[in-house]
Scaffold this active site. Structure first.
Site, PDB file in Angstrom:
ATOM      1  CG  ASN A  32      -0.251   0.189   2.513  1.00 10.86           C
ATOM      2  OD1 ASN A  32       0.970   0.147   2.569  1.00 10.86           O
ATOM      3  ND2 ASN A  32      -1.015   0.375   3.580  1.00 10.86           N
ATOM      4  CG  ASN A  92       0.359  -2.739   9.630  1.00  5.70           C
ATOM      5  OD1 ASN A  92      -0.389  -2.759   8.652  1.00  5.70           O
ATOM      6  ND2 ASN A  92       1.646  -3.003   9.538  1.00  5.70           N
ATOM      7  CB  THR A 117      11.665  -9.716  14.947  1.00 12.11           C
ATOM      8  OG1 THR A 117      12.708  -8.997  15.599  1.00 12.11           O
ATOM      9  CG2 THR A 117      10.446  -9.688  15.860  1.00 12.11           C
ATOM     10  CE1 TYR A 141       8.675  -5.316  14.212  1.00 16.00           C
ATOM     11  CE2 TYR A 141      10.616  -5.859  15.539  1.00 16.00           C
ATOM     12  CZ  TYR A 141       9.919  -5.909  14.342  1.00 16.00           C
ATOM     13  OH  TYR A 141      10.475  -6.569  13.269  1.00 16.00           O
ATOM     14  CE  LYS A 145       7.092  -8.390  12.450  1.00 17.86           C
ATOM     15  NZ  LYS A 145       6.891  -8.705  11.031  1.00 17.86           N
ATOM     16  CG  PHE A 169      19.357 -12.288  15.082  1.00 23.39           C
ATOM     17  CD1 PHE A 169      18.516 -13.355  14.773  1.00 23.39           C
ATOM     18  CD2 PHE A 169      19.749 -12.134  16.385  1.00 23.39           C
ATOM     19  CE1 PHE A 169      18.094 -14.264  15.750  1.00 23.39           C
ATOM     20  CE2 PHE A 169      19.345 -13.036  17.370  1.00 23.39           C
ATOM     21  CZ  PHE A 169      18.522 -14.092  17.051  1.00 23.39           C
ATOM     22  CG  ASN A 170      20.055  -5.856  14.337  1.00 20.52           C
ATOM     23  OD1 ASN A 170      19.792  -6.736  15.159  1.00 20.52           O
ATOM     24  ND2 ASN A 170      19.901  -4.574  14.604  1.00 20.52           N
ATOM     25  CG  HIS A 189      16.971   0.465  10.988  1.00 22.49           C
ATOM     26  ND1 HIS A 189      15.883   0.872  10.255  1.00 22.49           N
ATOM     27  CD2 HIS A 189      16.531  -0.532  11.794  1.00 22.49           C
ATOM     28  CE1 HIS A 189      14.835   0.135  10.579  1.00 22.49           C
ATOM     29  NE2 HIS A 189      15.202  -0.727  11.520  1.00 22.49           N
ATOM     30  NE  ARG A 221      20.083  -4.902  19.100  1.00 24.30           N
ATOM     31  CZ  ARG A 221      20.232  -4.788  20.430  1.00 24.30           C
ATOM     32  NH1 ARG A 221      21.179  -5.471  21.056  1.00 24.30           N
ATOM     33  NH2 ARG A 221      19.435  -4.021  21.118  1.00 24.30           N
TER      34      ARG A 221
HETATM   35  N1  UDP Z   1      21.609   2.652  17.783  1.00 22.07           N
HETATM   36  C1  UDP Z   1      22.313   3.767  18.219  1.00 22.07           C
HETATM   37  N2  UDP Z   1      22.030   4.983  17.652  1.00 22.07           N
HETATM   38  C2  UDP Z   1      21.084   5.125  16.671  1.00 22.07           C
HETATM   39  C3  UDP Z   1      20.393   3.986  16.224  1.00 22.07           C
HETATM   40  C4  UDP Z   1      20.679   2.749  16.809  1.00 22.07           C
HETATM   41  O1  UDP Z   1      23.157   3.680  19.101  1.00 22.07           O
HETATM   42  O2  UDP Z   1      20.858   6.265  16.223  1.00 22.07           O
HETATM   43  C5  UDP Z   1      21.901   1.338  18.394  1.00 22.07           C
HETATM   44  C6  UDP Z   1      20.689   0.720  19.069  1.00 22.07           C
HETATM   45  O3  UDP Z   1      20.590   1.135  20.400  1.00 22.07           O
HETATM   46  C7  UDP Z   1      20.990  -0.775  18.921  1.00 22.07           C
HETATM   47  C8  UDP Z   1      21.788  -0.872  17.630  1.00 22.07           C
HETATM   48  O4  UDP Z   1      22.256   0.458  17.366  1.00 22.07           O
HETATM   49  O5  UDP Z   1      21.836  -1.191  19.972  1.00 22.07           O
HETATM   50  C9  UDP Z   1      20.967  -1.336  16.459  1.00 22.07           C
HETATM   51  O6  UDP Z   1      19.792  -0.562  16.406  1.00 22.07           O
HETATM   52  P1  UDP Z   1      18.842  -0.546  15.132  1.00 22.07           P
HETATM   53  O7  UDP Z   1      17.786   0.475  15.381  1.00 22.07           O
HETATM   54  O8  UDP Z   1      19.652  -0.411  13.881  1.00 22.07           O
HETATM   55  O9  UDP Z   1      18.210  -2.006  15.102  1.00 22.07           O
HETATM   56  P2  UDP Z   1      17.382  -2.820  16.225  1.00 22.07           P
HETATM   57  O10 UDP Z   1      18.419  -3.624  16.972  1.00 22.07           O
HETATM   58  O11 UDP Z   1      16.636  -1.841  17.069  1.00 22.07           O
HETATM   59  O12 UDP Z   1      16.480  -3.695  15.423  1.00 22.07           O
END
Ligand code: UDP
Length: 330
Positions: A32, A92, A117, A141, A145, A169-170, A189, A221
């Site tokens: 969408n 959603n 996730t 979030y 999931k 994971f990420n 991110h 991560r």
């Molecule tokens: N992070 C950070 N500064 C930012 C964005 C993210 O320090 O501006 C850190 C966040 O706390 C986490 C890691 O980077 O430890 C990854 O975060 P992201 O939001 O990319 O992915 P998530 O793990 O939340 O899915």
């Protein structure tokens, strides 16, 4: 296989669409464009512009396209926002997903691949995270999931739905050679924000917390390349033939990487400094999350091609260098 890709114009969905095409499958996109990008839709791929919450629209899509399988990427994915606006996430990520599953049931589509996730695990009791460890999300979030995972188990038992739920994971990186990459609005991110800071296009990166119980005080991560994630989604097709099959897989490289290490990787790859500031922890962030993906390796023959952070950041850097304003369609 003819595959309906819900959220096929989004970050992970668009990479999966390219992989489906490369593997000789026929993707059809449902999006969408609340967050997806028209420019991420490849020429020649049919597109249905509709919301998952619109049952009548879904009926039209399933009647027009006799699909073999549905892949579902169409979810909101901001941990912080989910804490502030949980109902947006439940409506959603949960309610609309049930509308989709109900439409699939009405139209006899029995195979489903779901984007779950690592956030379903909350703060894990042990690391690396194995599939059957207890799941106790610490943010809405992750809870949305997990709710869908539970519903899928029930549907497999009751209705013979066959499904695979992948706990990412990420997700990181980009398939720049195919002109697609990561473009979230707003972007929250780490990797795109660090790259934007190195490019001088975004403000200094704020590091969220330096007092975690980790080797350098920042969160750990498991960054996994988006193309590697996509490959797992296709590798599972063969296992979904048996009605009532239920599979859960953790997808990561198994390698923990700290926020500081990501910043260093961006500096090395770009040859530029990343300006940073140090701030408090972000609510909802567990100190460390990394995967044990042995099950996916054993059962799907899945092994990530990208094993460490620098080559992943390199693909992201190439995309952001070529597309400093992302897709530029907002
Ligand atoms: N992070 C950070 N500064 C930012 C964005 C993210 O320090 O501006 C850190 C966040 O706390 C986490 C890691 O980077 O430890 C990854 O975060 P992201 O939001 O990319 O992915 P998530 O793990 O939340 O899915």
């Amino acid at each position: 296989m003819k595959v309906l890709v819900a959220g096929g114009a989004g970050y992970i969905g668009s990479h999966c669409v390219r992989q489906l095409l490369a593997a000789g499958h026929e993707p059809v996109i449902l999006d969408n464009f609340s967050y997806g990008h028209r420019r991420a839709v490849p020429a020649g791929v049919r597109l249905h512009e509709a919301s998952l919450a619109d049952a009548a629209a879904l009926d039209r899509v399933f009647a027009a396209e006799r699909v073999d399988l549905v892949m579902h990427f169409a979810a909101f994915c901001y941990v912080g926002e989910s804490v502030q606006a949980p109902l947006k996430y439940y409506l959603n990520n949960v309610a609309a997903t049930y509308t989709l599953l109900d439409a699939m049931r009405r139209h006899g589509v029995r195979r489903f691949v779901f984007s779950s996730t690592c956030a379903t695990f909350g703060v894990p009791a042990r690391l690396p995270i194995v599939e059957d460890m207890p799941q106790a999300p610490i943010n809405p979030y992750g809870q949305t999931k997990l709710d869908v995972e539970h519903a899928l188990r029930s549907l497999a038992r009751a209705d013979g739905l066959s499904f695979a739920a992948f706990r990412y994971f990420n997700a990181a990186g980009a398939a720049e050679d195919r002109g697609i990459g990561e473009d979230h609005d707003p972007e929250t991110h780490l990797i795109p924000l660090a790259i934007g800071a190195a490019q001088g296009l975004r403000p200094a990166l704020q590091v969220f917390g330096t007092d975690y119980p980790t080797p350098d005080g920042t969160c750990l991560r498991d960054y996994v390349h988006v193309d590697d994630l996509s490959r797992a989604h296709i590798a599972v097709f063969d296992r979904l033939g048996q009605p009532g099959s239920a599979f859960f897989y953790n997808l990561g490289t198994g390698r923990p990487t700290s926020v500081r290490e990501v910043i260093r990787a961006v500096e090395t790859v770009s040859g530029r400094p990343v300006p940073v500031t140090f701030g408090p922890r972000r609510e909802g962030d567990p100190p460390a999350l990394y995967a044990d993906s042995a099950k996916a390796q054993r059962e799907l023959g899945w092994r990530p091609k990208f094993q460490s952070i620098e080559p992943i950041v390199e693909t992201a850097w190439r995309w952001h260098s070529a597309h400093p304003r992302g897709y530029g369609d907002r």
